[in-house]
Motif scaffolding. Structure first.
Motif, mmCIF file in Angstrom:
data_model
loop_
_atom_site.group_PDB
_atom_site.id
_atom_site.type_symbol
_atom_site.label_atom_id
_atom_site.label_comp_id
_atom_site.label_asym_id
_atom_site.label_seq_id
_atom_site.Cartn_x
_atom_site.Cartn_y
_atom_site.Cartn_z
ATOM 1 N N LYS A 88 0.853 -1.165 -0.097
ATOM 2 C CA LYS A 88 -0.028 0.045 0.206
ATOM 3 C C LYS A 88 0.764 1.171 -0.126
ATOM 4 N N PHE A 89 0.592 2.221 -0.944
ATOM 5 C CA PHE A 89 1.536 3.493 -1.034
ATOM 6 C C PHE A 89 0.461 4.683 -1.087
ATOM 7 N N TYR A 90 1.130 5.771 -1.031
ATOM 8 C CA TYR A 90 0.177 7.027 -1.046
ATOM 9 C C TYR A 90 1.213 7.801 -2.125
ATOM 10 N N GLN A 91 0.405 8.499 -3.078
ATOM 11 C CA GLN A 91 1.097 9.153 -4.162
ATOM 12 C C GLN A 91 0.498 10.436 -4.286
ATOM 13 N N SER A 92 1.370 11.434 -5.036
ATOM 14 C CA SER A 92 1.122 12.811 -5.105
ATOM 15 C C SER A 92 0.217 13.138 -6.345
ATOM 16 N N LYS A 93 -1.016 13.635 -6.277
ATOM 17 C CA LYS A 93 -1.779 13.819 -7.428
ATOM 18 C C LYS A 93 -0.943 14.737 -8.452
ATOM 19 N N LEU A 94 -0.142 15.568 -7.807
ATOM 20 C CA LEU A 94 0.736 16.654 -8.540
ATOM 21 C C LEU A 94 1.730 15.938 -9.535
ATOM 22 N N LEU A 95 2.593 14.978 -8.823
ATOM 23 C CA LEU A 95 3.591 14.399 -9.497
ATOM 24 C C LEU A 95 3.096 13.057 -10.301
ATOM 25 N N ASN A 96 1.963 12.624 -10.262
ATOM 26 C CA ASN A 96 1.280 11.614 -10.931
ATOM 27 C C ASN A 96 1.098 12.138 -12.335
ATOM 28 N N ASN A 97 1.376 13.456 -12.749
ATOM 29 C CA ASN A 97 1.159 13.957 -14.127
ATOM 30 C C ASN A 97 2.176 13.584 -14.750
ATOM 31 N N PHE A 98 3.252 13.140 -14.388
ATOM 32 C CA PHE A 98 4.644 12.956 -15.163
ATOM 33 C C PHE A 98 4.950 11.443 -15.085
ATOM 34 N N ALA A 99 4.668 10.690 -16.378
ATOM 35 C CA ALA A 99 4.541 9.228 -16.627
ATOM 36 C C ALA A 99 6.169 8.731 -16.242
ATOM 37 N N LYS A 100 7.059 9.616 -16.412
ATOM 38 C CA LYS A 100 8.581 9.060 -16.528
ATOM 39 C C LYS A 100 9.077 9.178 -15.122
ATOM 40 N N LEU A 101 8.476 9.859 -14.207
ATOM 41 C CA LEU A 101 8.840 10.017 -12.837
ATOM 42 C C LEU A 101 8.187 8.980 -12.075
#
Length: 240
Positions: free
Chosen positions: A2-15
């Protein structure tokens, strides 16, 4: 896992980025956990995110405002002594570990540079945010307006009681706006300090994301030092 991710950073597929939790296991070797178990947790995380765990750069964090540019000497078995790391190297994951403090991830999509910072009370009071951003600008020619910053789950103000001495320090450092007084007790809001420091440094409001998840309120999901003194560490990880 289980992880939590940033909506902001999720916009960058290569990151690649995420914030771990208890389900991912303790990531720190300095908390009297069995080193073999910690290593196993790291290897599982590396497998999940498709990197060689030996390339991971974590830190010997000591509540400073020191920022380290990653070089060839920095790796899993030789972590630098600092509280922020920055790089433009690909396939070099950066990890910040916390258990109440704020894990901060930075990304400049134009220059393709990342950073991870450990911002507890000391780091916030000493403005580690400013030092990281200065490093982006001076070492990588970043424009502050391009920077994206995300702050992961961390202790909330109602859970962060401080003594009067720390309150006086907050006044001296001109961050007393982040302290709420209730009777004879004082409560510190690290998120408010970081948000103001991002703004003052020139980060655009649309490029700032601060989680409202409190790790102590959710100690079944995240480690919290204030809840359980002998505890593990969860982390924020970012990789180009």
């Amino acid at each position: 896992m289980k992880f939590y991710q940033s909506k902001l950073l999720n916009n960058f597929a290569k990151l690649t980025h995420l914030f771990t939790c208890k389900e991912s296991g303790n990531l720190a070797f300095h908390v009297q956990d069995n080193p073999k178990d910690v290593l196993k947790n790291h290897k599982s995380l590396a497998k999940e995110l498709h990197y060689d765990y030996k390339t991971l750069v974590h830190m010997e964090q000591f509540h400073s405002n020191i920022v380290k540019r990653v070089d060839e000497n920095d790796n899993f078995y030789n972590p630098p002594a600092c509280d922020a790391v920055i790089t433009n190297k690909k396939s070099t994951p950066l990890l910040v570990m916390v258990a109440d403090c704020s894990p901060v991830l930075f990304y400049d999509p134009r220059q393709n540079v990342i950073a991870a910072a450990h911002a507890g009370r000391a780091g916030a009071f000493e403005n580690i945010v400013q030092n990281v951003i200065r490093c982006f600008v001076s070492d990588f020619s970043s424009d502050v307006k391009d920077l994206l910053v995300t702050v992961g789950p961390a202790i909330c103000q109602k859970c962060y009681e401080i003594n009067e001495q720390i309150y006086q320090e907050a006044r001296e450092r001109k961050v007393s706006y982040a302290v709420e007084k209730k009777g004879k007790k004082f409560y510190l809001d690290i998120r408010a300090i970081l948000k103001e420091q991002f703004r003052t440094a020139g980060v655009l409001a649309k490029n700032i994301e601060i989680s409202d998840i409190c790790n102590r309120c959710n100690n079944d999901t995240f480690y919290s030092y204030r809840h359980t003194r002998k505890t593990g560490r969860y982390g924020g990880i970012i990789m180009l």
